[in-house]
Write an enzyme that holds these catalytic residues in place. Sequence first.
Site, PDB file in Angstrom:
ATOM      1  CB  CYS A 132      -0.974  -0.023   1.182  1.00 18.00           C
ATOM      2  SG  CYS A 132      -0.219   0.083   2.829  1.00 18.00           S
ATOM      3  CG  HIS A 167      -6.596   0.613  -1.967  1.00 10.41           C
ATOM      4  ND1 HIS A 167      -6.801  -0.226  -0.884  1.00 10.41           N
ATOM      5  CD2 HIS A 167      -7.651   0.387  -2.796  1.00 10.41           C
ATOM      6  CE1 HIS A 167      -7.922  -0.912  -1.054  1.00 10.41           C
ATOM      7  NE2 HIS A 167      -8.463  -0.559  -2.193  1.00 10.41           N
ATOM      8  CG  HIS A 216      -4.619   0.149   3.662  1.00  5.92           C
ATOM      9  ND1 HIS A 216      -3.913  -0.824   2.991  1.00  5.92           N
ATOM     10  CD2 HIS A 216      -5.488   0.668   2.749  1.00  5.92           C
ATOM     11  CE1 HIS A 216      -4.340  -0.902   1.745  1.00  5.92           C
ATOM     12  NE2 HIS A 216      -5.299   0.000   1.564  1.00  5.92           N
TER      13      HIS A 216
END
Length: 354
Positions: free
Chosen positions: A270, A330, A318
């Site tokens: 990520c 993402h 994240h």
Amino acid sequence: MTMLSAALAASAVALSAAPAGADPGARPAGPPSSDAQRGDAHGAQSTSSAKRTVDRLFHQAERATEKYNLAKEHTDELRDRVNVLHNRVARGQEKVNQLRGALGALAGAQYRSGGVDPSLTLLLTEDPDGFLTKSATLDRITNRHTGQLRMLRTAQRVLRQERTEAAGKLVELERSRKAVSQHKREVTAKLAAARTVLNGLTQAERDEVRRGERAQRTERQGRPDEQPGEAGVAGAVTVSSRAAAAVRAAQQAVGSPYAWGQAGPSAYDCSGLTQWAWHRAGVSVPRTSQGQAGAGQRVPLSQAQPGDLVVYRDDASHVGMYVGSGQVIHAPYPGAQVRYDPVQMMPVSSVNRP
């Protein structure tokens, strides 16, 4: 939306399908019995429990991945610093050796010229003026000797300091290497545990997951005219040229596989995706999602602009890139590809504008 659904669906495809033939001993179809109803309830509970377990394991794996990224970045920095210090130590030792040689030559010259008391030499010499000239030269040699000795001592002190720093950095480097290995083992263990849970699902549970995933994806993506695209990078707001370049880079990565610890150009985790995209735009951002949570200017989610970094969960484990139209790009989790998802797919911790 949970991160699990797509992973379950992907795993279901990868796993072997159930036999196509019917069971000769199966009962004729009819109204479900109480046993069948209890079985259905148990299956739903089993699938729900599996979802929660794998979501938790993926979250823990992602958190460990960010720790791995931070430790690896620190290790790389330490390795560079150690190399610089080793080069400095080598140059410092060479300088000390040169100064020692120069001092040895000066000491020898002074000894050869200064073995007799100067006043007695003046009385005995047949050329007093010449002696005084030589004496002045010896004084200059003595002064130079003192200066060279001072330089030697300074060089030796610096050399000792740099050797001490290099030794300390080597110890720190070894600790950091061990931390990298530890976090790598943790990530691997969490992902293996998640795979074990996924492999334990029945064919009926996998079918249920696939149906749920299709419904969730349709709901998340919204109407076709809401889909983000190249023409809608800026939306209704004007963004900087660098932010637009970062969004374009992220869009180019859509469809690339997730790979923990990777920051492009063919696979990403990520924070690796967002760092790579902004680097393509000429802007440096930290390697980890926690680091990116403190990068640039923090803005409210309601004022998010394309290119902003959207950090998720209380532990900032994240991160995605806002691209307009209520969407982020993402790298979700292992087994998935870089993709678009709604900005509020999970609890938002912060929005940061590099």
